[in-house]
Motif scaffolding. Structure first.
Motif, PDB file in Angstrom:
ATOM      1  N   PHE A  92      50.357  41.077  44.518  1.00 46.07           N
ATOM      2  CA  PHE A  92      51.343  41.127  43.555  1.00 46.07           C
ATOM      3  C   PHE A  92      51.938  42.251  42.816  1.00 46.07           C
ATOM      4  O   PHE A  92      51.050  43.141  42.561  1.00 46.07           O
ATOM      5  CB  PHE A  92      50.702  39.951  42.381  1.00 46.07           C
ATOM      6  CG  PHE A  92      50.105  38.758  42.881  1.00 46.07           C
ATOM      7  CD1 PHE A  92      48.979  38.917  43.158  1.00 46.07           C
ATOM      8  CD2 PHE A  92      50.889  37.712  43.163  1.00 46.07           C
ATOM      9  CE1 PHE A  92      48.193  37.630  43.773  1.00 46.07           C
ATOM     10  CE2 PHE A  92      50.163  36.418  43.499  1.00 46.07           C
ATOM     11  CZ  PHE A  92      48.886  36.450  43.950  1.00 46.07           C
ATOM     12  N   GLN A 124      55.295  44.034  32.587  1.00 49.29           N
ATOM     13  CA  GLN A 124      55.256  43.853  31.222  1.00 49.29           C
ATOM     14  C   GLN A 124      56.134  44.710  30.453  1.00 49.29           C
ATOM     15  O   GLN A 124      56.311  45.770  30.456  1.00 49.29           O
ATOM     16  CB  GLN A 124      53.610  44.242  30.679  1.00 49.29           C
ATOM     17  CG  GLN A 124      53.544  43.897  29.378  1.00 49.29           C
ATOM     18  CD  GLN A 124      52.084  44.020  28.976  1.00 49.29           C
ATOM     19  OE1 GLN A 124      51.434  45.156  29.322  1.00 49.29           O
ATOM     20  NE2 GLN A 124      51.528  43.254  28.145  1.00 49.29           N
ATOM     21  N   LYS A 162      55.521  38.995  45.121  1.00 45.40           N
ATOM     22  CA  LYS A 162      54.253  38.768  45.700  1.00 45.40           C
ATOM     23  C   LYS A 162      54.360  38.872  47.415  1.00 45.40           C
ATOM     24  O   LYS A 162      55.520  38.578  47.760  1.00 45.40           O
ATOM     25  CB  LYS A 162      53.738  37.397  45.237  1.00 45.40           C
ATOM     26  CG  LYS A 162      54.325  36.285  45.518  1.00 45.40           C
ATOM     27  CD  LYS A 162      53.322  35.027  45.247  1.00 45.40           C
ATOM     28  CE  LYS A 162      54.351  33.643  45.619  1.00 45.40           C
ATOM     29  NZ  LYS A 162      54.100  33.374  47.021  1.00 45.40           N
ATOM     30  N   PHE A 181      43.568  44.242  38.677  1.00 46.93           N
ATOM     31  CA  PHE A 181      44.813  44.801  38.341  1.00 46.93           C
ATOM     32  C   PHE A 181      44.483  46.157  38.584  1.00 46.93           C
ATOM     33  O   PHE A 181      43.293  46.689  38.344  1.00 46.93           O
ATOM     34  CB  PHE A 181      45.342  44.520  36.788  1.00 46.93           C
ATOM     35  CG  PHE A 181      45.884  43.261  36.510  1.00 46.93           C
ATOM     36  CD1 PHE A 181      45.131  42.144  36.330  1.00 46.93           C
ATOM     37  CD2 PHE A 181      47.520  42.996  36.946  1.00 46.93           C
ATOM     38  CE1 PHE A 181      45.785  40.914  36.017  1.00 46.93           C
ATOM     39  CE2 PHE A 181      47.693  41.925  36.540  1.00 46.93           C
ATOM     40  CZ  PHE A 181      47.091  40.760  36.052  1.00 46.93           C
ATOM     41  N   GLY A 200      54.205  39.520  27.268  1.00 43.90           N
ATOM     42  CA  GLY A 200      52.942  39.217  28.329  1.00 43.90           C
ATOM     43  C   GLY A 200      53.341  39.828  29.720  1.00 43.90           C
ATOM     44  O   GLY A 200      54.386  40.337  29.921  1.00 43.90           O
ATOM     45  N   LEU A 201      52.491  39.714  30.770  1.00 49.38           N
ATOM     46  CA  LEU A 201      52.944  40.010  31.917  1.00 49.38           C
ATOM     47  C   LEU A 201      53.703  38.731  32.400  1.00 49.38           C
ATOM     48  O   LEU A 201      53.624  37.793  32.402  1.00 49.38           O
ATOM     49  CB  LEU A 201      51.672  39.934  32.939  1.00 49.38           C
ATOM     50  CG  LEU A 201      50.796  41.342  32.592  1.00 49.38           C
ATOM     51  CD1 LEU A 201      50.351  41.841  31.371  1.00 49.38           C
ATOM     52  CD2 LEU A 201      50.013  41.915  33.974  1.00 49.38           C
ATOM     53  N   LYS A 205      39.706  37.744  41.488  1.00 53.93           N
ATOM     54  CA  LYS A 205      39.886  37.895  40.132  1.00 53.93           C
ATOM     55  C   LYS A 205      41.106  38.351  39.447  1.00 53.93           C
ATOM     56  O   LYS A 205      41.119  38.900  38.362  1.00 53.93           O
ATOM     57  CB  LYS A 205      38.440  38.689  39.458  1.00 53.93           C
ATOM     58  CG  LYS A 205      37.170  38.044  40.025  1.00 53.93           C
ATOM     59  CD  LYS A 205      35.823  38.765  39.310  1.00 53.93           C
ATOM     60  CE  LYS A 205      34.527  38.421  39.674  1.00 53.93           C
ATOM     61  NZ  LYS A 205      33.504  38.973  39.290  1.00 53.93           N
ATOM     62  N   LEU A 206      42.245  38.307  40.114  1.00 55.08           N
ATOM     63  CA  LEU A 206      43.416  38.817  39.767  1.00 55.08           C
ATOM     64  C   LEU A 206      43.124  40.308  39.250  1.00 55.08           C
ATOM     65  O   LEU A 206      43.296  40.503  38.136  1.00 55.08           O
ATOM     66  CB  LEU A 206      44.111  37.968  38.834  1.00 55.08           C
ATOM     67  CG  LEU A 206      45.610  38.565  38.675  1.00 55.08           C
ATOM     68  CD1 LEU A 206      46.307  38.657  40.005  1.00 55.08           C
ATOM     69  CD2 LEU A 206      46.238  37.484  37.616  1.00 55.08           C
ATOM     70  N   ASP A 235      44.368  39.156  44.496  1.00 56.89           N
ATOM     71  CA  ASP A 235      43.844  37.794  43.905  1.00 56.89           C
ATOM     72  C   ASP A 235      42.321  37.844  43.779  1.00 56.89           C
ATOM     73  O   ASP A 235      41.777  36.563  43.603  1.00 56.89           O
ATOM     74  CB  ASP A 235      44.516  36.798  44.876  1.00 56.89           C
ATOM     75  CG  ASP A 235      44.298  36.624  46.214  1.00 56.89           C
ATOM     76  OD1 ASP A 235      44.644  35.827  47.060  1.00 56.89           O
ATOM     77  OD2 ASP A 235      43.274  37.477  46.598  1.00 56.89           O
ATOM     78  N   PHE A 294      52.410  46.661  37.056  1.00 53.88           N
ATOM     79  CA  PHE A 294      50.645  46.460  37.468  1.00 53.88           C
ATOM     80  C   PHE A 294      50.979  45.909  38.860  1.00 53.88           C
ATOM     81  O   PHE A 294      51.406  44.860  39.241  1.00 53.88           O
ATOM     82  CB  PHE A 294      50.207  45.431  36.561  1.00 53.88           C
ATOM     83  CG  PHE A 294      49.843  45.941  35.237  1.00 53.88           C
ATOM     84  CD1 PHE A 294      50.798  45.501  34.111  1.00 53.88           C
ATOM     85  CD2 PHE A 294      48.722  46.656  34.738  1.00 53.88           C
ATOM     86  CE1 PHE A 294      50.896  45.988  32.831  1.00 53.88           C
ATOM     87  CE2 PHE A 294      48.699  47.178  33.377  1.00 53.88           C
ATOM     88  CZ  PHE A 294      49.675  46.739  32.539  1.00 53.88           C
ATOM     89  N   THR A 306      51.767  37.436  50.608  1.00 56.46           N
ATOM     90  CA  THR A 306      50.638  36.648  50.804  1.00 56.46           C
ATOM     91  C   THR A 306      50.006  37.037  52.220  1.00 56.46           C
ATOM     92  O   THR A 306      48.805  36.632  52.416  1.00 56.46           O
ATOM     93  CB  THR A 306      50.893  35.235  50.925  1.00 56.46           C
ATOM     94  OG1 THR A 306      51.808  34.731  51.797  1.00 56.46           O
ATOM     95  CG2 THR A 306      51.138  34.818  49.263  1.00 56.46           C
ATOM     96  N   TYR A 332      53.358  42.718  38.891  1.00 55.51           N
ATOM     97  CA  TYR A 332      53.429  42.208  37.673  1.00 55.51           C
ATOM     98  C   TYR A 332      54.209  43.218  36.671  1.00 55.51           C
ATOM     99  O   TYR A 332      53.926  44.295  36.762  1.00 55.51           O
ATOM    100  CB  TYR A 332      52.379  41.638  36.808  1.00 55.51           C
ATOM    101  CG  TYR A 332      51.724  40.288  37.312  1.00 55.51           C
ATOM    102  CD1 TYR A 332      50.912  40.506  38.485  1.00 55.51           C
ATOM    103  CD2 TYR A 332      52.289  39.155  36.803  1.00 55.51           C
ATOM    104  CE1 TYR A 332      50.518  39.095  38.919  1.00 55.51           C
ATOM    105  CE2 TYR A 332      51.595  38.096  37.364  1.00 55.51           C
ATOM    106  CZ  TYR A 332      51.027  38.134  38.387  1.00 55.51           C
ATOM    107  OH  TYR A 332      50.281  36.875  38.847  1.00 55.51           O
ATOM    108  N   LEU A 339      55.199  37.783  36.593  1.00 56.16           N
ATOM    109  CA  LEU A 339      55.189  37.923  38.078  1.00 56.16           C
ATOM    110  C   LEU A 339      56.510  38.624  38.629  1.00 56.16           C
ATOM    111  O   LEU A 339      57.417  37.990  38.191  1.00 56.16           O
ATOM    112  CB  LEU A 339      54.914  36.672  38.945  1.00 56.16           C
ATOM    113  CG  LEU A 339      54.728  36.852  40.248  1.00 56.16           C
ATOM    114  CD1 LEU A 339      53.628  37.812  40.652  1.00 56.16           C
ATOM    115  CD2 LEU A 339      54.631  35.236  41.039  1.00 56.16           C
ATOM    116  N   ALA A 399      45.729  50.107  37.009  1.00 57.90           N
ATOM    117  CA  ALA A 399      45.877  50.522  35.676  1.00 57.90           C
ATOM    118  C   ALA A 399      47.114  50.394  34.900  1.00 57.90           C
ATOM    119  O   ALA A 399      47.344  50.618  33.803  1.00 57.90           O
ATOM    120  CB  ALA A 399      45.339  52.012  35.853  1.00 57.90           C
ATOM    121  N   SER A 443      46.006  38.165  48.857  1.00 59.21           N
ATOM    122  CA  SER A 443      47.502  38.253  48.425  1.00 59.21           C
ATOM    123  C   SER A 443      47.629  39.382  47.461  1.00 59.21           C
ATOM    124  O   SER A 443      46.671  39.528  46.636  1.00 59.21           O
ATOM    125  CB  SER A 443      47.583  36.805  47.681  1.00 59.21           C
ATOM    126  OG  SER A 443      47.668  35.811  48.395  1.00 59.21           O
TER     127      SER A 443
END
Lengths: 108, 114
Positions: A34, A38, A49, A98, A43-44, A95-96, A93, A89, A51, A36, A46, A100, A32
Protein backbone atom coordinates in the motif's frame (compact mmCIF):
# COMPACT_ATOMS: atom_id res chain seq x y z
CA UNK A 1 12.01 -9.90 10.11
CA UNK A 2 9.23 -8.17 8.22
CA UNK A 3 9.93 -4.53 7.45
CA UNK A 4 9.45 -1.70 5.00
CA UNK A 5 12.16 0.72 3.97
CA UNK A 6 11.35 3.87 2.09
CA UNK A 7 13.35 6.75 0.75
CA UNK A 8 14.11 9.39 3.31
CA UNK A 9 12.96 12.91 2.75
CA UNK A 10 12.25 15.62 2.74
CA UNK A 11 11.73 15.97 -0.98
CA UNK A 12 11.15 19.41 -2.49
CA UNK A 13 9.97 19.75 -6.07
CA UNK A 14 8.63 22.35 -8.44
CA UNK A 15 5.15 22.02 -9.89
CA UNK A 16 4.96 19.68 -12.89
CA UNK A 17 8.15 17.88 -11.88
CA UNK A 18 8.40 14.07 -11.80
CA UNK A 19 8.17 12.42 -8.40
CA UNK A 20 9.58 9.05 -7.36
CA UNK A 21 9.60 7.69 -3.83
CA UNK A 22 11.41 4.40 -3.43
CA UNK A 23 10.03 1.63 -1.23
CA UNK A 24 11.37 -1.86 -0.61
CA UNK A 25 10.12 -4.53 1.73
CA UNK A 26 11.32 -7.61 3.52
CA UNK A 27 8.68 -10.22 4.18
CA UNK A 28 7.96 -13.88 4.09
CA UNK A 29 5.46 -14.75 1.41
CA UNK A 30 3.79 -12.19 -0.81
CA UNK A 31 2.16 -9.43 1.17
CA UNK A 32 -0.29 -6.85 -0.12
CA UNK A 33 1.40 -3.47 -0.56
CA UNK A 34 0.00 0.00 0.00
CA UNK A 35 0.81 3.65 -0.30
CA UNK A 36 -0.88 5.97 2.18
CA UNK A 37 -0.85 9.76 2.15
CA UNK A 38 -1.19 12.11 5.10
CA UNK A 39 -2.09 15.72 4.38
CA UNK A 40 -1.26 18.34 7.03
CA UNK A 41 -3.45 18.01 10.11
CA UNK A 42 -5.24 14.91 8.85
CA UNK A 43 -5.16 11.16 9.32
CA UNK A 44 -3.84 8.74 6.72
CA UNK A 45 -5.67 8.01 3.49
CA UNK A 46 -5.18 5.01 1.29
CA UNK A 47 -3.67 6.25 -1.97
CA UNK A 48 -3.27 2.98 -3.85
CA UNK A 49 -2.62 -0.71 -3.36
CA UNK A 50 -1.47 -3.88 -5.06
CA UNK A 51 -2.19 -7.38 -3.86
CA UNK A 52 0.02 -9.56 -6.07
CA UNK A 53 3.17 -9.49 -8.14
CA UNK A 54 3.08 -7.28 -11.27
CA UNK A 55 -0.11 -5.56 -10.11
CA UNK A 56 -0.11 -1.82 -10.73
CA UNK A 57 -1.98 0.39 -8.31
CA UNK A 58 -3.00 3.85 -9.48
CA UNK A 59 -4.94 6.81 -8.15
CA UNK A 60 -4.91 10.61 -8.59
CA UNK A 61 -2.10 10.34 -11.16
CA UNK A 62 0.10 8.27 -8.83
CA UNK A 63 1.24 4.77 -9.79
CA UNK A 64 3.18 1.96 -8.17
CA UNK A 65 3.97 -1.52 -9.47
CA UNK A 66 4.47 -4.57 -7.25
CA UNK A 67 7.88 -5.95 -8.22
CA UNK A 68 8.47 -9.33 -6.66
CA UNK A 69 11.94 -9.78 -8.12
CA UNK A 70 13.22 -6.57 -6.52
CA UNK A 71 10.78 -6.60 -3.55
CA UNK A 72 9.89 -3.01 -4.39
CA UNK A 73 6.81 -0.83 -4.71
CA UNK A 74 8.08 2.57 -5.82
CA UNK A 75 5.60 5.44 -6.04
CA UNK A 76 5.65 7.69 -9.11
CA UNK A 77 3.78 10.69 -10.45
CA UNK A 78 4.59 12.32 -13.73
CA UNK A 79 3.57 15.91 -12.95
CA UNK A 80 3.09 16.97 -9.34
CA UNK A 81 0.92 19.81 -8.10
CA UNK A 82 1.13 21.98 -5.01
CA UNK A 83 -1.82 20.01 -3.61
CA UNK A 84 0.34 16.85 -3.61
CA UNK A 85 2.38 18.26 -0.73
CA UNK A 86 2.00 15.68 2.03
CA UNK A 87 3.72 12.83 3.83
CA UNK A 88 3.69 9.54 1.92
CA UNK A 89 3.93 6.17 3.64
CA UNK A 90 4.67 2.81 2.09
CA UNK A 91 3.13 -0.11 3.96
CA UNK A 92 2.41 -3.80 3.76
CA UNK A 93 -0.14 -5.90 5.49
CA UNK A 94 1.93 -7.59 8.17
CA UNK A 95 0.52 -5.67 11.16
CA UNK A 96 0.18 -2.96 8.50
CA UNK A 97 3.87 -2.15 8.83
CA UNK A 98 4.74 1.34 7.69
CA UNK A 99 7.85 2.89 6.31
CA UNK A 100 9.18 6.00 8.02
CA UNK A 101 7.30 8.33 5.70
CA UNK A 102 8.59 10.76 3.08
CA UNK A 103 7.64 14.43 3.32
CA UNK A 104 7.03 15.91 -0.11
CA UNK A 105 6.76 19.66 -0.67
CA UNK A 106 5.75 20.97 -4.07
CA UNK A 107 6.47 24.62 -4.80
CA UNK A 108 4.54 26.71 -7.31
CA UNK B 1 -21.13 6.59 4.70
CA UNK B 2 -19.55 7.80 7.93
CA UNK B 3 -15.79 7.38 8.25
CA UNK B 4 -13.75 6.25 11.20
CA UNK B 5 -14.50 8.46 14.19
CA UNK B 6 -12.00 9.04 16.95
CA UNK B 7 -12.77 10.88 20.15
CA UNK B 8 -11.63 13.10 21.61
CA UNK B 9 -9.58 14.98 19.00
CA UNK B 10 -7.30 16.60 21.56
CA UNK B 11 -6.40 15.66 25.10
CA UNK B 12 -4.04 17.05 27.71
CA UNK B 13 -3.14 14.85 30.67
CA UNK B 14 -0.68 14.95 33.52
CA UNK B 15 2.09 12.42 34.08
CA UNK B 16 0.87 9.46 36.07
CA UNK B 17 -2.74 9.78 34.98
CA UNK B 18 -4.51 7.32 32.74
CA UNK B 19 -6.41 7.99 29.53
CA UNK B 20 -8.98 6.23 27.37
CA UNK B 21 -9.33 6.90 23.67
CA UNK B 22 -12.26 5.80 21.56
CA UNK B 23 -12.59 4.65 17.97
CA UNK B 24 -15.78 3.94 16.05
CA UNK B 25 -15.05 2.05 12.82
CA UNK B 26 -16.91 2.25 9.55
CA UNK B 27 -20.13 0.29 9.68
CA UNK B 28 -19.47 -3.32 8.70
CA UNK B 29 -15.77 -3.18 9.50
CA UNK B 30 -14.76 -5.73 12.10
CA UNK B 31 -11.04 -5.06 12.34
CA UNK B 32 -9.70 -2.10 14.30
CA UNK B 33 -6.01 -1.30 14.60
CA UNK B 34 -4.27 1.34 16.69
CA UNK B 35 -1.07 3.24 15.91
CA UNK B 36 1.11 5.75 17.67
CA UNK B 37 2.61 8.48 15.52
CA UNK B 38 5.49 10.62 16.77
CA UNK B 39 8.02 12.75 14.87
CA UNK B 40 10.91 10.64 16.09
CA UNK B 41 9.50 7.10 15.77
CA UNK B 42 7.06 7.51 12.89
CA UNK B 43 4.03 5.22 12.82
CA UNK B 44 4.20 2.34 15.22
CA UNK B 45 1.67 -0.46 15.45
CA UNK B 46 0.06 -0.91 18.86
CA UNK B 47 -2.50 -3.67 18.40
CA UNK B 48 -5.30 -4.99 16.23
CA UNK B 49 -8.69 -6.26 17.29
CA UNK B 50 -11.00 -8.41 15.25
CA UNK B 51 -14.40 -9.55 16.48
CA UNK B 52 -13.60 -8.52 20.06
CA UNK B 53 -10.31 -10.48 20.13
CA UNK B 54 -6.81 -9.06 20.04
CA UNK B 55 -5.29 -10.55 16.91
CA UNK B 56 -1.91 -8.82 16.74
CA UNK B 57 0.17 -6.82 19.14
CA UNK B 58 3.11 -4.47 18.70
CA UNK B 59 6.06 -3.90 20.98
CA UNK B 60 4.59 -1.56 23.55
CA UNK B 61 4.64 -1.94 27.35
CA UNK B 62 1.70 -3.35 29.24
CA UNK B 63 0.58 0.19 30.15
CA UNK B 64 -1.00 0.24 26.70
CA UNK B 65 -4.12 -1.87 26.43
CA UNK B 66 -7.22 -2.03 24.36
CA UNK B 67 -10.49 -3.74 23.84
CA UNK B 68 -13.21 -4.08 21.26
CA UNK B 69 -16.92 -4.24 21.87
CA UNK B 70 -19.56 -6.32 20.12
CA UNK B 71 -20.47 -3.37 17.89
CA UNK B 72 -16.79 -3.23 16.76
CA UNK B 73 -16.11 0.05 18.56
CA UNK B 74 -12.73 -0.01 20.21
CA UNK B 75 -11.09 1.73 23.10
CA UNK B 76 -7.43 2.16 23.91
CA UNK B 77 -6.21 2.80 27.42
CA UNK B 78 -2.86 4.09 28.58
CA UNK B 79 -2.14 3.94 32.30
CA UNK B 80 0.53 5.77 34.29
CA UNK B 81 1.17 8.27 31.52
CA UNK B 82 4.71 9.34 30.72
CA UNK B 83 5.89 12.42 28.85
CA UNK B 84 7.02 10.17 26.01
CA UNK B 85 3.45 9.03 25.44
CA UNK B 86 2.66 12.40 23.88
CA UNK B 87 1.71 11.52 20.31
CA UNK B 88 -0.98 11.35 17.70
CA UNK B 89 -2.91 8.12 18.19
CA UNK B 90 -4.51 6.82 15.03
CA UNK B 91 -7.16 4.19 14.64
CA UNK B 92 -7.80 2.31 11.41
CA UNK B 93 -10.62 -0.01 10.45
CA UNK B 94 -11.05 -2.61 7.75
CA UNK B 95 -13.50 -5.33 6.86
CA UNK B 96 -11.31 -8.25 7.79
CA UNK B 97 -7.70 -7.17 8.10
CA UNK B 98 -7.07 -4.70 5.34
CA UNK B 99 -5.17 -6.91 2.94
CA UNK B 100 -7.91 -6.79 0.33
CA UNK B 101 -9.48 -3.41 0.84
CA UNK B 102 -6.90 -1.41 2.71
CA UNK B 103 -7.40 0.37 5.96
CA UNK B 104 -9.43 3.53 6.60
CA UNK B 105 -7.95 5.84 9.18
CA UNK B 106 -9.55 8.26 11.56
CA UNK B 107 -8.21 11.78 12.06
CA UNK B 108 -6.54 10.77 15.29
CA UNK B 109 -6.44 11.85 18.91
CA UNK B 110 -3.63 14.24 19.79
CA UNK B 111 -2.49 13.37 23.32
CA UNK B 112 -0.22 15.74 25.19
CA UNK B 113 1.24 14.64 28.52
CA UNK B 114 2.55 17.43 30.74
Amino acid sequence: GNSVTQMEGPVTLSEEAFLTINCTYTATGYPSLFWYVQYPGEGLQLLLKATKADDKGSNKGFEATYRKETTSFHLEKGSVQVSDSAVYFCAFDYKLSFGAGTTVTVRA
Amino acid sequence: KAGVTQTPRYLIKTRGQQVTLSCSPISGHRSVSWYQQTPGQGLQFLFEYFSETQRNKGNFPGRFSGRQFSNSRSEMNVSTLELGDSALYLCASSRRGGEDYGYTFGSGTRLTVV
